[in-house]
Design a protein around this motif. Structure first.
Motif, short mmCIF file in Angstrom:
data_model
loop_
_atom_site.label_atom_id
_atom_site.label_comp_id
_atom_site.label_asym_id
_atom_site.label_seq_id
_atom_site.Cartn_x
_atom_site.Cartn_y
_atom_site.Cartn_z
N PRO A 299 -6.43 -9.29 0.17
CA PRO A 299 -5.99 -8.04 0.78
C PRO A 299 -5.44 -7.03 -0.22
O PRO A 299 -5.12 -5.90 0.15
CB PRO A 299 -4.88 -8.50 1.73
N PHE A 300 -5.33 -7.42 -1.48
CA PHE A 300 -4.66 -6.58 -2.47
C PHE A 300 -5.64 -5.67 -3.22
O PHE A 300 -6.68 -6.11 -3.70
CB PHE A 300 -3.94 -7.44 -3.50
N GLU A 301 -5.25 -4.41 -3.34
CA GLU A 301 -5.88 -3.52 -4.31
C GLU A 301 -5.12 -3.71 -5.61
O GLU A 301 -3.89 -3.55 -5.65
CB GLU A 301 -5.79 -2.06 -3.85
N ALA A 302 -5.83 -4.06 -6.66
CA ALA A 302 -5.18 -4.36 -7.93
C ALA A 302 -5.65 -3.41 -9.02
O ALA A 302 -6.85 -3.15 -9.17
CB ALA A 302 -5.47 -5.80 -8.35
N SER B 291 -1.22 -3.42 -4.60
CA SER B 291 -0.89 -2.51 -3.51
C SER B 291 -1.48 -3.04 -2.21
O SER B 291 -2.64 -3.46 -2.16
CB SER B 291 -1.47 -1.11 -3.77
N VAL B 292 -0.67 -3.03 -1.15
CA VAL B 292 -1.15 -3.41 0.17
C VAL B 292 -0.16 -2.91 1.20
O VAL B 292 1.06 -2.98 0.99
CB VAL B 292 -1.34 -4.95 0.28
N GLY B 293 -0.65 -2.38 2.30
CA GLY B 293 0.22 -1.96 3.40
C GLY B 293 1.29 -0.97 3.00
O GLY B 293 2.38 -0.97 3.57
N GLY B 294 1.00 -0.12 2.03
CA GLY B 294 1.98 0.88 1.59
C GLY B 294 3.05 0.35 0.67
O GLY B 294 3.98 1.08 0.31
#
Length: 246
Positions: A125-128, A145-148
């Motif tokens: 689920p992570f943008e890295a 980054s995830v969920g703000g």
């Protein structure tokens, strides 16, 4: 996003502790950031080896990757083998640890994803976002980054504007603080003091600073005090079992 400290010693684990290893969880997905000496037993107190979904290794020093070997063994040497484990690292960083067993023994236990520092990755689920940070060997810092929410992790690094950019406006900066106040002359470009980490956290505007990678014998209280001289936000020392909920 929840981060749990498995270990935070640099170089080798002090008695009863472990080297760099952090469990990051989001919506049931479990990501390991580094897996240094003695981190696997601490991990197994919480979850099974087969329940890890991915591993990110900042660089190839064994205090950050040595326990990848027993982690893969724990997944492979069982009747109900899980799917191969995605392992993210810089090119060649894991050659030594992956060569500890006989050739081919663990090949079906992992899938190797080598990247270039600066690449953007999708890990569960992570943008890295990754950045090359200065150290004795190539070291990739990572911004998740995830969920703000944003977590930034330096791995091992010397002071650098790249650390500030990696951590810009992050909710949590997990930062190398090998020494409390003074870095030895021969390591000033490769290691960071807690005081310097505090200054970089302040410049980046982070919400919380979590100090890690303590050289054995480093006084954690003194490190926090040194960081507080340059950063007026929340500061904590990474100790085993500490959990931070973002």
């Amino acid at each position: 996003m929840r981060l749990t400290v498995l270990g935070a010693c640099g170089a080798w684990p002090e008695a009863g502790q472990a080297c760099s290893g952090f469990l990051v969880e989001q919506d049931g997905f479990r990501l390991l950031l580094d897996v240094g000496y003695a981190t696997l037993p601490r991990l197994l107190e919480r979850v099974g080896a087969e329940q890890i979904d991915a591993v990110f290794v900042s660089h190839g020093h064994p205090d950050h990757c040595a326990d990848l070997n027993p982690l893969l063994r724990a997944r492979h040497l069982r009747d109900d083998k899980p799917d191969p484990l995605p392992v993210y690292s810089l090119p060649g960083a894991l050659d030594a640890v992956l060569a500890l067993d006989r050739p081919g023994m663990l090949d079906d236990a992992y899938v190797r994803h080598e990247f270039t520092a600066g690449d953007r990755l999708r890990i569960g689920p992570f943008e890295a976002q990754t950045r090359l940070l200065p150290h004795w060997v190539p070291n990739a810092g990572i911004r998740l980054s995830v969920g703000g929410r944003v977590l930034a992790y330096t791995g091992d690094t010397g002071p650098s504007p790249e650390v500030v950019e990696l951590a810009r406006d992050a909710d949590l900066l997990l930062a190398d603080a090998s020494h409390a106040d003074r870095v030895p002359e021969d390591s000033t470009n490769e290691s960071t003091s807690a005081r310097q980490a505090g200054a970089q956290a302040a410049e980046a505007g982070v919400g919380m600073l979590l100090l890690t990678h303590f050289w054995p014998g480093t006084d954690r209280t003194a490190a926090q005090a040194a960081a507080a001289e340059t950063f007026d936000g929340e500061i904590a020392a990474a100790i085993p079992d500490l959990t931070v909920q973002l």
